[in-house]
Scaffold this active site. Structure first.
Site, PDB file in Angstrom:
ATOM      1  CE  LYS A  68      -1.983  -0.509   3.929  1.00 40.93           C
ATOM      2  NZ  LYS A  68      -1.469  -1.821   4.427  1.00 40.93           N
TER       3      LYS A  68
ATOM      4  NE  ARG B 118      -3.345  -0.960  10.555  1.00 42.51           N
ATOM      5  CZ  ARG B 118      -2.342  -0.063   9.870  1.00 42.51           C
ATOM      6  NH1 ARG B 118      -2.609   0.911   9.200  1.00 42.51           N
ATOM      7  NH2 ARG B 118      -1.279  -0.485   9.747  1.00 42.51           N
TER       8      ARG B 118
ATOM      9  NE  ARG C 208       8.396  -1.906   5.687  1.00 43.13           N
ATOM     10  CZ  ARG C 208       6.903  -1.699   5.862  1.00 43.13           C
ATOM     11  NH1 ARG C 208       6.269  -1.345   4.846  1.00 43.13           N
ATOM     12  NH2 ARG C 208       6.487  -1.760   7.046  1.00 43.13           N
TER      13      ARG C 208
ATOM     14  NE  ARG D  19       7.340   0.325  10.035  1.00 42.53           N
ATOM     15  CZ  ARG D  19       5.968   0.222   9.227  1.00 42.53           C
ATOM     16  NH1 ARG D  19       5.895   0.918   8.230  1.00 42.53           N
ATOM     17  NH2 ARG D  19       5.049  -0.352  10.023  1.00 42.53           N
TER      18      ARG D  19
ATOM     19  NE  ARG E 230       3.309  -4.151  10.889  1.00 41.67           N
ATOM     20  CZ  ARG E 230       4.524  -4.109  10.131  1.00 41.67           C
ATOM     21  NH1 ARG E 230       5.596  -4.916  10.714  1.00 41.67           N
ATOM     22  NH2 ARG E 230       4.193  -3.772   9.091  1.00 41.67           N
TER      23      ARG E 230
HETATM   24  P1  ADP Z   1       1.778  -1.440   8.023  1.00 45.07           P
HETATM   25  O1  ADP Z   1       3.254  -1.398   7.385  1.00 45.07           O
HETATM   26  O2  ADP Z   1       1.633  -2.529   9.360  1.00 45.07           O
HETATM   27  O3  ADP Z   1       0.766  -1.117   7.194  1.00 45.07           O
HETATM   28  P2  ADP Z   1       1.427   1.243   9.185  1.00 45.07           P
HETATM   29  O4  ADP Z   1       2.727   2.130   8.972  1.00 45.07           O
HETATM   30  O5  ADP Z   1       0.356   1.598   8.440  1.00 45.07           O
HETATM   31  O6  ADP Z   1       2.144  -0.033   8.897  1.00 45.07           O
HETATM   32  O7  ADP Z   1       1.073   1.353  10.646  1.00 45.07           O
HETATM   33  C1  ADP Z   1       1.920   1.156  11.628  1.00 45.07           C
HETATM   34  C2  ADP Z   1       1.530   0.833  13.026  1.00 45.07           C
HETATM   35  O8  ADP Z   1       0.807   2.229  13.201  1.00 45.07           O
HETATM   36  C3  ADP Z   1       0.375   0.043  13.105  1.00 45.07           C
HETATM   37  O9  ADP Z   1       0.737  -1.225  13.517  1.00 45.07           O
HETATM   38  C4  ADP Z   1      -0.503   0.894  14.337  1.00 45.07           C
HETATM   39  O10 ADP Z   1       0.182   0.360  15.540  1.00 45.07           O
HETATM   40  C5  ADP Z   1      -0.422   2.226  14.075  1.00 45.07           C
HETATM   41  N1  ADP Z   1      -1.355   2.640  13.213  1.00 45.07           N
HETATM   42  C6  ADP Z   1      -1.425   3.241  11.719  1.00 45.07           C
HETATM   43  N2  ADP Z   1      -2.635   3.420  11.389  1.00 45.07           N
HETATM   44  C7  ADP Z   1      -3.405   3.034  12.119  1.00 45.07           C
HETATM   45  C8  ADP Z   1      -4.940   2.789  12.323  1.00 45.07           C
HETATM   46  N3  ADP Z   1      -5.474   3.571  11.273  1.00 45.07           N
HETATM   47  N4  ADP Z   1      -5.512   2.479  13.384  1.00 45.07           N
HETATM   48  C9  ADP Z   1      -4.883   2.204  14.361  1.00 45.07           C
HETATM   49  N5  ADP Z   1      -3.479   2.290  14.624  1.00 45.07           N
HETATM   50  C10 ADP Z   1      -2.813   2.505  13.288  1.00 45.07           C
END
Ligand code: ADP
Length: 214
Positions: free
Chosen positions: A13, A88, A122, A155, A166
């Site tokens: 994404k 989410r 990554r 990360r 996750r």
């Molecule tokens: P991923 O690679 O898991 O899609 P993101 O960068 O989108 O990672 O998100 C990293 C972390 O930030 C998530 O695991 C969560 O802890 C928090 N987070 C991001 N977006 C949301 C959301 N919409 N609702 C709740 N937590 C979020």
């Protein structure tokens, strides 16, 4: 054009949102990036979300919706945006629907096996946020960003325990959004188990179709 990007962590994404956002001149709004920035800057929000993020759990709907709402109120989103990582959960989707009309939700489909391989390889630039992969998209010089010369890092939540968590959280809390948007006639699937270029090609075709229809 107001778009939501859905898909498991590692489905691509963020990489695809960044590329298509530049092409279309739309901002990529990533709640994950916004939270990471808060952690990096040591703000009050950052302190509250740091350990939740490291474990791969979700930040509360209340904090997340407030953050997204504030971000979507800024002028650069007036012509549209790409939401990457928000909503989410179903309550987040409902909150979003109460203040924004969405044009489409794109679902990036990818197997768990590919996801684990992508996330564990990554690397991210500490300065500009560019995303690399040790095998699929290596930087020219190991550990150094091609774009800005910044340092590349792993990360905290890209370690194997967090990755599995996750994926579990995704299945339980985020996957129901697929049905939510499908039921509203807004869902479009893209195969993202292929190369970024191929997924981007599929996405461009889809967006053309959406623009014609709209
Ligand atoms: P991923 O690679 O898991 O899609 P993101 O960068 O989108 O990672 O998100 C990293 C972390 O930030 C998530 O695991 C969560 O802890 C928090 N987070 C991001 N977006 C949301 C959301 N919409 N609702 C709740 N937590 C979020």
């Amino acid at each position: 054009m107001r778009l939501i990007f859905l898909g498991a962590p590692g489905a691509g994404k963020g990489t695809i949102a960044s590329a298509i956002g530049k092409e279309l001149g739309l901002p990529q709004v990533s709640t994950g990036d916004l939270f990471r920035e808060a952690v990096k800057n040591g703000t009050e929000l950052g302190l509250r979300v740091k350990s939740i993020m490291e474990k791969g759990e979700l930040v509360s709907d209340e904090l997340t919706v407030a953050l997204a709402r504030e971000r979507l109120g800024r002028p650069d989103t007036a012509k549209g945006y790409i939401l990457d990582g928000f909503p989410r959960t179903i309550p987040q989707a409902e909150a979003l629907a109460s203040f924004q009309r969405i044009d489409g939700a794109v679902n990036f489909l990818c197997s768990d096996e590919v996801v684990v391989r992508r996330l564990s390889g990554r690397r991210i630039c500490r300065s500009c946020g560019a995303i690399y992969h040790v095998e699929n998209m290596p930087p020219r010089r190991e550990g150094v960003c091609d774009r800005c010369g910044g340092e590349l890092y792993v990360r905290d939540d890209d370690r194997i325990d967090s990755i599995r968590n996750r994926l579990r959280v995704y299945r339980e809390q985020t996957e129901p959004l697929i049905g939510y948007y499908r039921g509203r006639g807004l869902l479009h699937d893209i195969d993202s188990g292929q190369t970024v270029e191929k997924s981007l090609g599929e996405l461009r075709k889809l967006l053309k179709k959406l623009r014609k229809a709209g």
